[in-house]
Write a protein that holds these residues in place. Structure first.
Motif, PDB file in Angstrom:
ATOM      1  N   THR A 179      20.184 -11.560  36.631  1.00  0.00           N
ATOM      2  CA  THR A 179      19.309 -10.644  37.364  1.00  0.00           C
ATOM      3  C   THR A 179      18.146 -10.204  36.489  1.00  0.00           C
ATOM      4  OG1 THR A 179      20.301  -8.518  36.746  1.00  0.00           O
ATOM      5  CG2 THR A 179      21.406  -9.786  38.490  1.00  0.00           C
ATOM      6  N   ASP A 180      17.084  -9.706  37.141  1.00  0.00           N
ATOM      7  CA  ASP A 180      15.921  -9.255  36.379  1.00  0.00           C
ATOM      8  C   ASP A 180      16.183  -7.950  35.632  1.00  0.00           C
ATOM      9  OD1 ASP A 180      16.031  -7.557  38.539  1.00  0.00           O
ATOM     10  OD2 ASP A 180      14.054  -8.068  39.350  1.00  0.00           O
ATOM     11  N   LYS A 181      17.346  -7.324  35.865  1.00  0.00           N
ATOM     12  CA  LYS A 181      17.719  -6.118  35.133  1.00  0.00           C
ATOM     13  C   LYS A 181      18.661  -6.408  33.962  1.00  0.00           C
ATOM     14  CE  LYS A 181      16.980  -3.052  39.067  1.00  0.00           C
ATOM     15  NZ  LYS A 181      17.568  -2.044  39.994  1.00  0.00           N
ATOM     16  N   GLY A 182      18.854  -7.696  33.681  1.00  0.00           N
ATOM     17  CA  GLY A 182      19.616  -8.070  32.505  1.00  0.00           C
ATOM     18  C   GLY A 182      21.086  -8.349  32.741  1.00  0.00           C
ATOM     19  N   PHE A 183      21.573  -8.145  33.949  1.00  0.00           N
ATOM     20  CA  PHE A 183      22.986  -8.406  34.222  1.00  0.00           C
ATOM     21  C   PHE A 183      23.229  -9.898  34.426  1.00  0.00           C
ATOM     22  CE2 PHE A 183      22.707  -3.917  35.468  1.00  0.00           C
ATOM     23  CZ  PHE A 183      23.796  -3.410  34.764  1.00  0.00           C
ATOM     24  N   ILE A 184      24.403 -10.333  34.026  1.00  0.00           N
ATOM     25  CA  ILE A 184      24.815 -11.720  34.180  1.00  0.00           C
ATOM     26  C   ILE A 184      26.151 -11.720  34.912  1.00  0.00           C
ATOM     27  CG2 ILE A 184      25.276 -13.904  33.011  1.00  0.00           C
ATOM     28  CD1 ILE A 184      24.034 -12.321  30.469  1.00  0.00           C
ATOM     29  N   HIS A 188      33.648 -17.600  33.619  1.00  0.00           N
ATOM     30  CA  HIS A 188      33.625 -18.298  32.327  1.00  0.00           C
ATOM     31  C   HIS A 188      32.656 -17.702  31.314  1.00  0.00           C
ATOM     32  CE1 HIS A 188      35.878 -20.929  34.809  1.00  0.00           C
ATOM     33  NE2 HIS A 188      34.867 -21.653  35.274  1.00  0.00           N
ATOM     34  N   LEU A 189      32.195 -16.457  31.525  1.00  0.00           N
ATOM     35  CA  LEU A 189      31.468 -15.793  30.445  1.00  0.00           C
ATOM     36  C   LEU A 189      32.362 -15.679  29.217  1.00  0.00           C
ATOM     37  CD1 LEU A 189      29.624 -12.988  32.469  1.00  0.00           C
ATOM     38  CD2 LEU A 189      28.636 -15.064  31.478  1.00  0.00           C
ATOM     39  N   THR A 255      35.034   0.206  25.394  1.00  0.00           N
ATOM     40  CA  THR A 255      34.096  -0.890  25.197  1.00  0.00           C
ATOM     41  C   THR A 255      32.670  -0.437  25.497  1.00  0.00           C
ATOM     42  OG1 THR A 255      35.718  -2.596  25.664  1.00  0.00           O
ATOM     43  CG2 THR A 255      33.438  -3.177  26.048  1.00  0.00           C
ATOM     44  N   CYS A 256      31.735  -0.924  24.673  1.00  0.00           N
ATOM     45  CA  CYS A 256      30.322  -0.566  24.816  1.00  0.00           C
ATOM     46  C   CYS A 256      29.658  -1.551  25.775  1.00  0.00           C
ATOM     47  CB  CYS A 256      29.657  -0.618  23.435  1.00  0.00           C
ATOM     48  SG  CYS A 256      27.965  -0.041  23.404  1.00  0.00           S
ATOM     49  N   GLU A 257      29.247  -1.070  26.946  1.00  0.00           N
ATOM     50  CA  GLU A 257      28.749  -1.986  27.972  1.00  0.00           C
ATOM     51  C   GLU A 257      27.408  -2.607  27.608  1.00  0.00           C
ATOM     52  OE1 GLU A 257      28.607  -2.458  32.799  1.00  0.00           O
ATOM     53  OE2 GLU A 257      28.948  -0.470  31.943  1.00  0.00           O
ATOM     54  N   TYR A 258      26.603  -1.940  26.783  1.00  0.00           N
ATOM     55  CA  TYR A 258      25.286  -2.466  26.441  1.00  0.00           C
ATOM     56  C   TYR A 258      25.125  -2.690  24.938  1.00  0.00           C
ATOM     57  CZ  TYR A 258      24.588  -0.972  31.212  1.00  0.00           C
ATOM     58  OH  TYR A 258      24.728  -0.809  32.569  1.00  0.00           O
ATOM     59  N   ARG A 329      31.217  -9.961  34.656  1.00  0.00           N
ATOM     60  CA  ARG A 329      29.821  -9.533  34.522  1.00  0.00           C
ATOM     61  C   ARG A 329      29.593  -9.002  33.122  1.00  0.00           C
ATOM     62  NH1 ARG A 329      27.070  -4.351  37.431  1.00  0.00           N
ATOM     63  NH2 ARG A 329      28.013  -3.347  35.607  1.00  0.00           N
ATOM     64  N   SER A 330      28.424  -9.356  32.556  1.00  0.00           N
ATOM     65  CA  SER A 330      28.018  -8.821  31.265  1.00  0.00           C
ATOM     66  C   SER A 330      26.547  -8.432  31.352  1.00  0.00           C
ATOM     67  CB  SER A 330      28.251  -9.851  30.148  1.00  0.00           C
ATOM     68  OG  SER A 330      28.101  -9.254  28.872  1.00  0.00           O
ATOM     69  N   HIS A 331      25.959  -8.108  30.189  1.00  0.00           N
ATOM     70  CA  HIS A 331      24.556  -7.704  30.166  1.00  0.00           C
ATOM     71  C   HIS A 331      23.899  -8.290  28.929  1.00  0.00           C
ATOM     72  CE1 HIS A 331      20.921  -5.174  30.183  1.00  0.00           C
ATOM     73  NE2 HIS A 331      21.199  -4.948  31.461  1.00  0.00           N
ATOM     74  N   MET A 332      22.648  -8.682  29.050  1.00  0.00           N
ATOM     75  CA  MET A 332      21.932  -9.301  27.939  1.00  0.00           C
ATOM     76  C   MET A 332      21.854  -8.382  26.726  1.00  0.00           C
ATOM     77  SD  MET A 332      21.044 -12.461  28.240  1.00  0.00           S
ATOM     78  CE  MET A 332      19.834 -12.507  26.911  1.00  0.00           C
ATOM     79  N   ARG A 333      21.766  -7.076  26.925  1.00  0.00           N
ATOM     80  CA  ARG A 333      21.710  -6.166  25.774  1.00  0.00           C
ATOM     81  C   ARG A 333      22.961  -6.269  24.924  1.00  0.00           C
ATOM     82  NH1 ARG A 333      20.553  -0.365  28.054  1.00  0.00           N
ATOM     83  NH2 ARG A 333      21.571   0.161  26.071  1.00  0.00           N
TER      84      ARG A 333
END
Length: 377
Positions: A179-184, A188-189, A255-258, A329-333
């Motif tokens: 997503t354009d907000k950085g979420f993936i 299989h992440l 856990t640190c989400e970002y 789901r994860s995040h690019m940060r």
């Protein structure tokens, strides 16, 4: 040292490419070939183990003691358990994942003759118009699932002539979305996000022409999801290993989400106190967002390495992952934080200086002969 920049476009590109390569445990040749090609592009030398895992090395300023970073290329998947008379297939899992997350999955069936067929994993009672409330009350279990093939085949002999056999691998479509907000969002992440972080960290060092303080092995394992992991891949010269895997976002977890999460303990026990503190200190010094957490129902490549008899220090760093082994789901940060910590770790000074013993400074820990003297007094 000044923090090296991470190529975020490269990290995301590698993750996308990795996710699109089917690699359930036991069927990892294609993804291994892909990683080897990426290592060659970065001029990083590597070798393959007999079983096909990758042991790469980034030469450091000193050849000993050596460090290692490990992430796994294999994913969850499934296998054909049986061929049914109505043309559907019985199925069993590869790795440990709940049947409820398999329902509705789009899959590929990989046959010995090279054919690949498409299908969907469905519960045995999948039509509400036929079974009414029985759809809701049927059990959620692998025994209650089957694969519906996208083929005009309704008899066993048709499936046999197509090349479908018991034991054929079944890969599950990842369906990645960035997503354009950085979420993936993707299956299989775990642990292809960790692999992408490792590649991005290696690229940052290579692009900046920075040599690590110590020789650093990049280990790409191929059977973590079935418990084998890093048990067979380490050289005897390795003194410490940092595993990369997922940190679960859930109630009562820290856990640190970002950012990056440093695991203090998992189901196999505590991680090495000194190596873990070393990683925490790097996060503080480099201002990398992090947290500490404990995972009760979880193990990584580190556990298998120790159980195989390797006398090494181990630690575990995690990217954030919601709904692990399910709709992930994860995040690019978070991935960037992991990559930054890996660069900081590879660039850091040895855990102990040459005049210190293996459990720290003499001021903190007694020498062996002092212990013996106390016993005899």
């Amino acid at each position: 040292m000044t923090q090296l920049p991470i190529d975020t476009d490269y990290l995301q590109e590698q993750l996308r490419n990795l996710l699109l390569i089917p690699s359930p445990s036991g069927m990892t040749d294609d993804v291994v070939r892909y990683i080897c090609a990426e290592l060659e592009k970065q001029d990083i030398r590597y070798e393959l183990t007999r079983r096909g895992a990758i042991r790469a090395i980034i030469a450091g300023k000193s050849p000993s003691p050596r460090r290692a970073i490990a992430a796994h290329l294999d994913t969850l998947g499934a296998m054909v358990k049986g061929i049914k008379r109505d043309g559907r297939l019985r199925v069993v899992p590869i790795g440990h994942w709940n049947a409820r997350f398999a329902e509705g999955a789009r899959v590929k069936i990989h046959c010995d003759n090279g054919q690949i067929y498409r299908g969907t994993i469905l519960p045995l009672k999948a039509s509400g118009h036929t079974y009414n409330t029985e759809v809701d009350t049927q059990p959620s279990s692998w025994d209650n699932l089957e694969i519906r093939l996208d083929e005009s085949a309704t008899q066993i002999d048709q499936l046999w002539s197509m090349g479908i056999r018991v034991g054929d691998f079944v890969s599950v479509d990842p369906n990645p979305e960035f997503t354009d907000k950085g979420f993936i969002n993707s299956r299989h992440l775990d642990d292809k996000a960790g692999v992408a972080c490792m590649l991005a960290a290696a690229k940052a060092l290579c692009d900046a022409e920075v040599k690590p303080e110590l020789d650093c092995h990049l280990l790409f394992t191929i059977s973590e999801e079935v418990g084998v992991g890093a048990s067979h891949i380490l050289h005897g010269e390795i003194a410490e290993m940092v595993s990369i895997d997922n940190g679960t976002i859930a109630p009562e977890q820290n856990t640190c989400e970002y950012g990056v999460t440093i695991a203090m303990q998992d189901s196999s026990g505590p991680f090495d106190r000194h190596l873990t503190q070393h990683l925490i200190n790097i996060c503080k010094r480099e201002e990398i967002e992090f947290s500490r957490d404990i995972f009760r129902f979880y193990r990584s490549d580190a556990a298998s390495a120790l159980e195989a008899g390797n006398d090494i220090r181990t630690a575990l760093i995690c990217f954030a992952l919601d709904a692990s082994h399910g709709w992930e789901r994860s995040h690019m940060r978070s991935l960037l934080s992991v990559a930054q910590l890996l660069v900081g770790y590879m660039s850091s000074k040895p855990l102990f200086s040459p005049h210190e013993n293996v459990i720290g400074s003499d001021e903190e820990y007694p020498l062996i002969h002092d212990t013996e003297r106390l016993r005899s007094s």
